[in-house]
Design a protein around this motif. Sequence first.
Motif, PDB file in Angstrom:
ATOM      1  N   ASN A   1       0.832  -1.214   0.000  1.00 40.07           N
ATOM      2  CA  ASN A   1       0.000   0.000   0.000  1.00 40.07           C
ATOM      3  C   ASN A   1       0.864   1.262   0.000  1.00 40.07           C
ATOM      4  N   ARG A   2       1.957   1.224   0.747  1.00 40.23           N
ATOM      5  CA  ARG A   2       2.870   2.380   0.774  1.00 40.23           C
ATOM      6  C   ARG A   2       3.441   2.639  -0.615  1.00 40.23           C
ATOM      7  N   ALA A   3       3.814   1.564  -1.295  1.00 45.06           N
ATOM      8  CA  ALA A   3       4.411   1.698  -2.632  1.00 45.06           C
ATOM      9  C   ALA A   3       3.393   2.265  -3.616  1.00 45.06           C
ATOM     10  N   ILE A   4       2.163   1.794  -3.536  1.00 44.95           N
ATOM     11  CA  ILE A   4       1.105   2.323  -4.415  1.00 44.95           C
ATOM     12  C   ILE A   4       0.929   3.820  -4.162  1.00 44.95           C
ATOM     13  N   SER A   5       0.909   4.185  -2.901  1.00 46.70           N
ATOM     14  CA  SER A   5       0.688   5.588  -2.557  1.00 46.70           C
ATOM     15  C   SER A   5       1.822   6.483  -3.055  1.00 46.70           C
ATOM     16  N   GLN A   6       3.063   6.032  -2.881  1.00 51.07           N
ATOM     17  CA  GLN A   6       4.222   6.819  -3.345  1.00 51.07           C
ATOM     18  C   GLN A   6       4.193   6.981  -4.865  1.00 51.07           C
ATOM     19  N   LEU A   7       3.870   5.906  -5.562  1.00 49.98           N
ATOM     20  CA  LEU A   7       3.857   5.953  -7.025  1.00 49.98           C
ATOM     21  C   LEU A   7       2.707   6.826  -7.533  1.00 49.98           C
ATOM     22  N   ALA A   8       1.550   6.696  -6.891  1.00 48.27           N
ATOM     23  CA  ALA A   8       0.400   7.507  -7.301  1.00 48.27           C
ATOM     24  C   ALA A   8       0.713   8.989  -7.128  1.00 48.27           C
ATOM     25  N   SER A   9       1.371   9.303  -6.038  1.00 48.67           N
ATOM     26  CA  SER A   9       1.704  10.700  -5.773  1.00 48.67           C
ATOM     27  C   SER A   9       2.717  11.226  -6.805  1.00 48.67           C
ATOM     28  N   LYS A  10       3.708  10.400  -7.136  1.00 51.36           N
ATOM     29  CA  LYS A  10       4.720  10.797  -8.117  1.00 51.36           C
ATOM     30  C   LYS A  10       4.089  11.040  -9.500  1.00 51.36           C
ATOM     31  N   LEU A  11       3.211  10.133  -9.906  1.00 52.58           N
ATOM     32  CA  LEU A  11       2.638  10.222 -11.263  1.00 52.58           C
ATOM     33  C   LEU A  11       1.340  11.036 -11.299  1.00 52.58           C
ATOM     34  N   GLU A  12       0.945  11.517 -10.111  1.00 53.33           N
ATOM     35  CA  GLU A  12      -0.284  12.320  -9.997  1.00 53.33           C
ATOM     36  C   GLU A  12      -1.491  11.584 -10.604  1.00 53.33           C
ATOM     37  N   VAL A  13      -1.619  10.324 -10.188  1.00 50.93           N
ATOM     38  CA  VAL A  13      -2.778   9.522 -10.604  1.00 50.93           C
ATOM     39  C   VAL A  13      -3.471   9.012  -9.338  1.00 50.93           C
TER      40      VAL A  13
END
Length: 328
Positions: free
Chosen positions: A162-174
Amino acid sequence: MVQGPVTVTVTGAAGQIGYALLFRIASGHLLGPDVPVKLRLLEITPALKAAEGTAMELADCAFPLLQSVDISDDPRVAFDGANVALLVGARPRTKGMERGDLLEANGGIFKPQGEAINAVAADDVKVLVVGNPANTNALIAQAHAPDVPAERFTAMTRLDHNRAISQLASKLEVPVTAIKKLTIWGNHSATQYPDLFHTEVNGKIAAEQVDEAWLKDTFIPTVAKRGAAIIEARGASSAASAANAAIDHVFTWVNGTAEGDWTSAAIPSDGSYGVPEGLISSFPVTAKDGKFSIVQGLEIDAFSRERIDASVAELGEERDAVRGLGLI
Ligand code: NAD
Ligand code: LMR
């Protein structure tokens, strides 16, 4: 479809994860909104009073699905008839302490709990170990429950996922919902490997949408060291997010993964991806009919291979250490 009531045993029920977890179990988030639940709480004797306080609060919520709450300091009582066992109780890591230091302190807890699960849990018991070092604690409990199928012992890497999903979503603004097929490999520790090479964001491979330096020097260490960063910031290890991940892990295990997606869970290796058989290591997994399966056939490049191998080597060292202590 799960038939109720389901007996759920939670160890460390008076701790901070326990406090965040129990109310969500009782309100139907662990198994589903129609499944009645019987809670059984295990605590050490000095914490029984605090557990009773939590049970009073559970009663005060008048949860429609909650049929009973029983509290004990005896694993043979607490695991009696358990369909789901959440092994949370352990000594949390404190500032500056390495997870390896916890092996000896916590190893002794999981042997008697494995024995009790073997003796008194329901035939269909599903075990999730949250207490650290989670993978190796799961291995210890499993070793002392020879009559329970080995694959029923799992450890939690869903928080890392879940942490990884959140970090990636924030980076890609999705939105987080745009991200599928993320994988955490290995140990729930700083050596874990969050893999973006098979992850899809709006259908395209994530690793191709971020630059290599961010992936290597920001994303991987941020996810892998997030637990330590939370400890540094809060002065205590993650609790609500850990409880949330435990809910997600069991919900997925029981109710299945969505078509076209997978999740991460530490489950006993069958030798897939070169992970030695028997180690409880995180993999990409799907769930169906109450069973996890390792996603097969993913291509692992040299970058990923090196990181998976490093985390798996650490798991092997932890296994050897607890073997040396006579815990397995
Ligand atoms: P906490 O100290 O608040 O609570 C732990 C509770 O366990 C205490 O109430 C303690 O009395 C109880 N306990 C200790 N020994 C026990 C035993 N033998 N039987 C039953 N209960 C026992 O800790 P917490 O913040 O709730 O964290 C619990 C564990 O979860 C820690 O090991 C922590 O490192 C781990 N954790 C894991 C993850 C993960 O992603 N896998 C994430 C966060 C925390
Ligand atoms: C976490 O990932 O938040 C915890 O496992 C941290 C820890 O080591 O207790």
